[in-house]
Design a protein around this motif. Structure first.
Motif, PDB file in Angstrom:
ATOM      1  N   ARG A  15       5.786  14.090  -2.670  1.00 10.40           N
ATOM      2  CA  ARG A  15       4.683  13.144  -2.447  1.00 10.40           C
ATOM      3  C   ARG A  15       4.905  11.879  -3.251  1.00 10.40           C
ATOM      4  N   GLU A  16       4.710  10.731  -2.637  1.00  9.33           N
ATOM      5  CA  GLU A  16       4.837   9.448  -3.331  1.00  9.33           C
ATOM      6  C   GLU A  16       3.687   9.294  -4.322  1.00  9.33           C
ATOM      7  N   ARG A  45      -4.264   3.163   1.024  1.00  5.62           N
ATOM      8  CA  ARG A  45      -2.961   3.797   0.776  1.00  5.62           C
ATOM      9  C   ARG A  45      -3.080   5.084  -0.044  1.00  5.62           C
ATOM     10  N   LEU A  46      -4.280   5.427  -0.487  1.00  4.27           N
ATOM     11  CA  LEU A  46      -4.481   6.581  -1.360  1.00  4.27           C
ATOM     12  C   LEU A  46      -4.744   7.871  -0.596  1.00  4.27           C
ATOM     13  N   GLU A  47      -4.122   8.938  -1.075  1.00  2.78           N
ATOM     14  CA  GLU A  47      -4.558  10.279  -0.680  1.00  2.78           C
ATOM     15  C   GLU A  47      -5.563  10.773  -1.710  1.00  2.78           C
ATOM     16  N   SER A  48      -5.237  10.531  -2.999  1.00  8.22           N
ATOM     17  CA  SER A  48      -6.134  10.933  -4.081  1.00  8.22           C
ATOM     18  C   SER A  48      -5.699  10.253  -5.373  1.00  8.22           C
ATOM     19  N   ARG A  72      -4.047   7.149 -15.313  1.00  6.82           N
ATOM     20  CA  ARG A  72      -4.486   7.403 -13.933  1.00  6.82           C
ATOM     21  C   ARG A  72      -3.251   7.560 -13.051  1.00  6.82           C
ATOM     22  N   THR A  73      -3.235   8.626 -12.279  1.00  8.96           N
ATOM     23  CA  THR A  73      -2.149   8.840 -11.326  1.00  8.96           C
ATOM     24  C   THR A  73      -2.704   8.743  -9.915  1.00  8.96           C
ATOM     25  N   TYR A  74      -1.882   8.237  -9.032  1.00  9.88           N
ATOM     26  CA  TYR A  74      -2.261   8.058  -7.634  1.00  9.88           C
ATOM     27  C   TYR A  74      -1.292   8.837  -6.746  1.00  9.88           C
ATOM     28  N   ARG A  75      -1.815   9.670  -5.884  1.00  8.20           N
ATOM     29  CA  ARG A  75      -1.003  10.295  -4.841  1.00  8.20           C
ATOM     30  C   ARG A  75      -1.203   9.434  -3.599  1.00  8.20           C
ATOM     31  N   LEU A  76      -0.087   8.964  -3.038  1.00  6.16           N
ATOM     32  CA  LEU A  76      -0.136   7.958  -1.985  1.00  6.16           C
ATOM     33  C   LEU A  76       0.212   8.524  -0.626  1.00  6.16           C
ATOM     34  N   LYS A  77      -0.289   7.865   0.386  1.00  3.32           N
ATOM     35  CA  LYS A  77       0.085   8.226   1.750  1.00  3.32           C
ATOM     36  C   LYS A  77       1.573   7.936   1.937  1.00  3.32           C
ATOM     37  N   PRO A  78       2.254   8.754   2.730  1.00  3.93           N
ATOM     38  CA  PRO A  78       3.697   8.572   2.912  1.00  3.93           C
ATOM     39  C   PRO A  78       4.058   7.150   3.349  1.00  3.93           C
ATOM     40  N   GLY A  79       5.103   6.613   2.710  1.00  2.00           N
ATOM     41  CA  GLY A  79       5.614   5.301   3.077  1.00  2.00           C
ATOM     42  C   GLY A  79       4.831   4.113   2.553  1.00  2.00           C
ATOM     43  N   THR A  80       3.868   4.339   1.648  1.00  3.58           N
ATOM     44  CA  THR A  80       3.023   3.232   1.182  1.00  3.58           C
ATOM     45  C   THR A  80       3.269   2.823  -0.263  1.00  3.58           C
ATOM     46  N   ARG A  81       4.130   3.543  -0.980  1.00  4.74           N
ATOM     47  CA  ARG A  81       4.279   3.288  -2.416  1.00  4.74           C
ATOM     48  C   ARG A  81       4.723   1.857  -2.722  1.00  4.74           C
ATOM     49  N   ARG A  82       5.707   1.367  -2.025  1.00  6.15           N
ATOM     50  CA  ARG A  82       6.206   0.023  -2.324  1.00  6.15           C
ATOM     51  C   ARG A  82       5.089  -1.025  -2.200  1.00  6.15           C
ATOM     52  N   ASP A  83       4.342  -0.967  -1.104  1.00  5.37           N
ATOM     53  CA  ASP A  83       3.248  -1.923  -0.912  1.00  5.37           C
ATOM     54  C   ASP A  83       2.122  -1.695  -1.922  1.00  5.37           C
ATOM     55  N   PHE A  84       1.810  -0.437  -2.219  1.00  2.00           N
ATOM     56  CA  PHE A  84       0.770  -0.103  -3.201  1.00  2.00           C
ATOM     57  C   PHE A  84       1.110  -0.716  -4.556  1.00  2.00           C
TER      58      PHE A  84
END
Length: 110
Positions: free
Chosen positions: A50-51, A89-92, A6-18
């Motif tokens: 994209r993160e 925090r997810l875009e998709s 499973r891959t997650y495309r994240l909202k900008p600036g949220t990867r560390r917290d995700f």
């Protein structure tokens, strides 16, 4: 054996917290529900800037995959637990489910 990538495309600036929420809350919760988490973390490369992050899970069968996912994602522990911290925090996200040998699954473990 069934392997889900499973891959997650994240909202900008949220990867560390995700990734922090995934590793400290979601992975232990998945494991407590009998789901075999092989690995998860941040992508080493951002596609088109994209993160992104990933989750790899293993299941004994395709039927078990469906049953365990249904039980987990409709349960109170997920719905009242870290769900909002992840979803916000997810875009998709996208999942691929394949057959894999136990040796291939073990080779992916960290």
């Amino acid at each position: 054996m069934i392997l889900e990538l499973r891959t997650y495309r994240l909202k900008p600036g949220t990867r560390r917290d995700f990734v922090h929420v995934m590793t400290t809350q979601v992975v232990p919760l998945l494991r407590s529900h009998g789901i075999d988490v092989v690995d998860c973390g941040a992508s080493l490369v951002d596609e088109n800037g994209r993160e992104e992050a990933y989750l790899i899970r293993a299941f004994p069968s395709l039927q078990a995959h469906g049953e365990q996912e249904e039980a987990f994602y409709t349960g109170d522990a997920w719905l009242r637990g870290p769900r909002e911290e992840i979803v916000s925090r997810l875009e998709s996200y996208h999942s691929i489910v394949i057959e894999a040998s136990p040796e291939a699954v073990d080779a992916l473990r960290r």
